[in-house]
Design a protein around this motif. Sequence first.
Motif, PDB file in Angstrom:
ATOM      1  N   LEU A 100      -4.968 -21.516   0.120  1.00 55.53           N
ATOM      2  CA  LEU A 100      -4.551 -20.485  -0.826  1.00 55.53           C
ATOM      3  C   LEU A 100      -4.841 -19.099  -0.256  1.00 55.53           C
ATOM      4  O   LEU A 100      -5.960 -18.826   0.182  1.00 55.53           O
ATOM      5  N   PRO A 101      -3.870 -18.187  -0.289  1.00 53.54           N
ATOM      6  CA  PRO A 101      -4.135 -16.810   0.136  1.00 53.54           C
ATOM      7  C   PRO A 101      -4.876 -16.057  -0.958  1.00 53.54           C
ATOM      8  O   PRO A 101      -5.008 -16.525  -2.084  1.00 53.54           O
ATOM      9  N   SER A 102      -5.344 -14.868  -0.624  1.00 52.58           N
ATOM     10  CA  SER A 102      -6.031 -14.051  -1.632  1.00 52.58           C
ATOM     11  C   SER A 102      -5.061 -13.478  -2.646  1.00 52.58           C
ATOM     12  O   SER A 102      -5.444 -13.120  -3.756  1.00 52.58           O
ATOM     13  N   VAL A 103      -3.773 -13.385  -2.267  1.00 50.28           N
ATOM     14  CA  VAL A 103      -2.749 -12.880  -3.183  1.00 50.28           C
ATOM     15  C   VAL A 103      -1.429 -13.576  -2.852  1.00 50.28           C
ATOM     16  O   VAL A 103      -1.103 -13.795  -1.690  1.00 50.28           O
ATOM     17  N   PHE A 104      -0.684 -13.961  -3.879  1.00 48.35           N
ATOM     18  CA  PHE A 104       0.650 -14.509  -3.679  1.00 48.35           C
ATOM     19  C   PHE A 104       1.659 -13.366  -3.614  1.00 48.35           C
ATOM     20  O   PHE A 104       1.640 -12.470  -4.466  1.00 48.35           O
ATOM     21  N   SER A 145      -4.049 -13.400  -7.671  1.00 44.07           N
ATOM     22  CA  SER A 145      -3.087 -12.380  -8.073  1.00 44.07           C
ATOM     23  C   SER A 145      -1.717 -12.735  -7.511  1.00 44.07           C
ATOM     24  O   SER A 145      -1.609 -13.383  -6.460  1.00 44.07           O
ATOM     25  N   ALA A 146      -0.671 -12.318  -8.232  1.00 46.68           N
ATOM     26  CA  ALA A 146       0.682 -12.673  -7.812  1.00 46.68           C
ATOM     27  C   ALA A 146       1.598 -11.459  -7.915  1.00 46.68           C
ATOM     28  O   ALA A 146       1.661 -10.806  -8.966  1.00 46.68           O
ATOM     29  N   PHE A 147       2.300 -11.152  -6.834  1.00 44.07           N
ATOM     30  CA  PHE A 147       3.305 -10.098  -6.777  1.00 44.07           C
ATOM     31  C   PHE A 147       4.632 -10.764  -6.414  1.00 44.07           C
ATOM     32  O   PHE A 147       4.773 -11.326  -5.322  1.00 44.07           O
ATOM     33  N   LEU A 148       5.586 -10.703  -7.340  1.00 41.51           N
ATOM     34  CA  LEU A 148       6.881 -11.353  -7.151  1.00 41.51           C
ATOM     35  C   LEU A 148       7.994 -10.321  -7.283  1.00 41.51           C
ATOM     36  O   LEU A 148       7.900  -9.411  -8.106  1.00 41.51           O
ATOM     37  N   LEU A 180      -0.158  -4.992   1.137  1.00 38.96           N
ATOM     38  CA  LEU A 180      -0.694  -5.597  -0.086  1.00 38.96           C
ATOM     39  C   LEU A 180      -1.800  -6.591   0.244  1.00 38.96           C
ATOM     40  O   LEU A 180      -2.879  -6.575  -0.374  1.00 38.96           O
ATOM     41  N   ARG A 181      -1.553  -7.454   1.216  1.00 35.06           N
ATOM     42  CA  ARG A 181      -2.561  -8.462   1.583  1.00 35.06           C
ATOM     43  C   ARG A 181      -3.830  -7.800   2.106  1.00 35.06           C
ATOM     44  O   ARG A 181      -4.941  -8.266   1.821  1.00 35.06           O
ATOM     45  N   GLU A 182      -3.670  -6.725   2.860  1.00 38.74           N
ATOM     46  CA  GLU A 182      -4.843  -6.012   3.372  1.00 38.74           C
ATOM     47  C   GLU A 182      -5.657  -5.403   2.240  1.00 38.74           C
ATOM     48  O   GLU A 182      -6.896  -5.508   2.220  1.00 38.74           O
ATOM     49  N   VAL A 183      -4.981  -4.769   1.291  1.00 42.50           N
ATOM     50  CA  VAL A 183      -5.675  -4.104   0.181  1.00 42.50           C
ATOM     51  C   VAL A 183      -6.399  -5.130  -0.688  1.00 42.50           C
ATOM     52  O   VAL A 183      -7.576  -4.951  -1.028  1.00 42.50           O
ATOM     53  N   VAL A 184      -5.724  -6.214  -1.037  1.00 42.70           N
ATOM     54  CA  VAL A 184      -6.347  -7.230  -1.892  1.00 42.70           C
ATOM     55  C   VAL A 184      -7.494  -7.909  -1.158  1.00 42.70           C
ATOM     56  O   VAL A 184      -8.532  -8.206  -1.754  1.00 42.70           O
ATOM     57  N   ALA A 185      -7.335  -8.155   0.131  1.00 43.59           N
ATOM     58  CA  ALA A 185      -8.411  -8.779   0.903  1.00 43.59           C
ATOM     59  C   ALA A 185      -9.670  -7.916   0.881  1.00 43.59           C
ATOM     60  O   ALA A 185     -10.793  -8.429   0.798  1.00 43.59           O
ATOM     61  N   ARG A 186      -9.493  -6.592   0.958  1.00 45.56           N
ATOM     62  CA  ARG A 186     -10.653  -5.699   0.878  1.00 45.56           C
ATOM     63  C   ARG A 186     -11.292  -5.751  -0.510  1.00 45.56           C
ATOM     64  O   ARG A 186     -12.517  -5.681  -0.642  1.00 45.56           O
ATOM     65  N   GLU A 187     -10.443  -5.839  -1.539  1.00 48.74           N
ATOM     66  CA  GLU A 187     -10.953  -5.884  -2.912  1.00 48.74           C
ATOM     67  C   GLU A 187     -11.656  -7.200  -3.209  1.00 48.74           C
ATOM     68  O   GLU A 187     -12.550  -7.259  -4.046  1.00 48.74           O
TER      69      GLU A 187
END
Length: 583
Positions: A364-368, A394-397, A454-461
Amino acid sequence: MPTFFFFHVLIYTNHMATKHWVIRLFPEDEMQAVFSDEPSIVQRLLWRQDIRTREAADIFLSPDYALHTHDPFLLKDMERAVSRIGHAIRSNEKIIIFGDYDADGICGSVVFHDFFRAVDFSNFQNYIPHRYEEGYGLKMRHIEEFASGGAKLLITIDCGVTNYKEIERAGELGVDVIVIDHHIVPPQWPPAYAIIDYKHPDDAYPSKYLSGAGLAFKVVQGILVRGTWPVTLEWSKWLLDVVAIAGVADMVPILGENRVLVHYGLKVLSRARRAGLKELYRTQRMGVNPTITSDTIGFTIAPRINAASRMGHATTGFEFLTTESSEEARWLVTRLEGENEDRKKLVEEICIELKKEIAKLPELPSVFYFGKKEWLPGVLGIAATRLVEEYGRSAFLYGGAPDHMKGSCRTASGINAVEVMRACADTLLEFGGHQAAGGFSLEEKNVGVFGHKLREVVARELDNPQPVEIVLEAELHAGDVTWEAFNTVERFQPFGQENKKPLFLLRDAEVVSAQVFGSGGKHLRLGLADSARTVSALKFNAPREWMDVVAVGAHVDAVVSFDLNEWNGNRELRLRLEDIRLS
């Protein structure tokens, strides 16, 4: 010594998701000392709501409209807004009510529509933009159109706070703008005549939990207080039905003043003074003056209102709430029903696609982050919510709009959706929303770069994503599912954000019947029994994995909530299934 309970169960683990069931910590002796006259489950739910005193419990359990609502003039700019609207009415200036296309914006638009009609003011126009063709919020062409049409006052509802340039242009054209919004504060506040938004840094309003429609209601209250009109302040309570719909549908915390407004709004909804609601209740076989709860809004009323803008135009939902014709109401309800069914099918198709894509991932990734040009943007918020609920991510579609891509997001683990998008603002055309939900648009060429950022920002959060955790209030058995227990839990209505319907662990129940129903057999009805009784339990859109668990004769543990099924004057007590595993 206080007694504490902590129950930690791994329901299933695979490469896709891990779910933990946890019974909430509860200091029994501490709560018993204050609430000795209350049953254990009431004490537990008060503890959950961080209520520790009798006074706070009385306020929460017995909302009082006179005592627990606030003076509208405590809101910043209320005096200016009320004065300007009053002047426009008395001078017969043309007023535009510009509402967002979701249930909150529609209901807020209805608040002003009904008020203007009640005070015999007719020089107004309700305008709700097309979700796909016009998009969210004010556009320059709206401003030009309204000004050339003679408008002198523009009132925005559930939008406007991010429209600096558009509102600046309105001022240049001689159109005053009153913004009624509750979205997260933008970097630069627009130059509006008045801004009604409790998130303004200079606003000291006691309650920070009101929908856009709730704020519109407060403005109408203020107008009625400051002038002499054909209707009184008492009349405004009839508007609480649409305020309640917005308060639940827009996922505003059911706390403070919002809880009071929704509580009384449910009573107005039960009276069904609107032709559209009467017809909806009839088609749903709910009977006359049915019991209306937040579930009724969440599962029956709001989805149909929102389906209008997702599958067609939001004006259908608006007309459903404002028509006075029984014949028109029948046509509108039939249309909304069809659009809602189309919406459900579309969401189901998208979710099947998403699960196939997720199944291909090694972990599973940190964000979809998924999207297709063919996906209808208006239904993606629902699909994103399902991903958050099932996977705890979290999910961004996104899907295709006429000349760009448009998406929705839902976040998990306390991640602020707006702040995440703000950190990616250079890759987006527009964005906005709330703490845990939002929308965005971007050029097709930026789909990849936005995803990377997006993945970078969520990974930091979120350095260490956690498994999905389902928090339970207590353990029960089938024999505990009684009307007395149901009525005890119902004292905490209305349920919603920050006051979720309580979940319980149903322990070691035998499956005595199992039935799939609905189109494609996607819903599940179980008969669950112990030595005392058998109780019906339902799951709509049941995961396919559950079918391996629910064979007749199996013993299961289940996460459940109490549910009331009411039709044609009959009442059935049953359970809603949230999760299940073999005992």
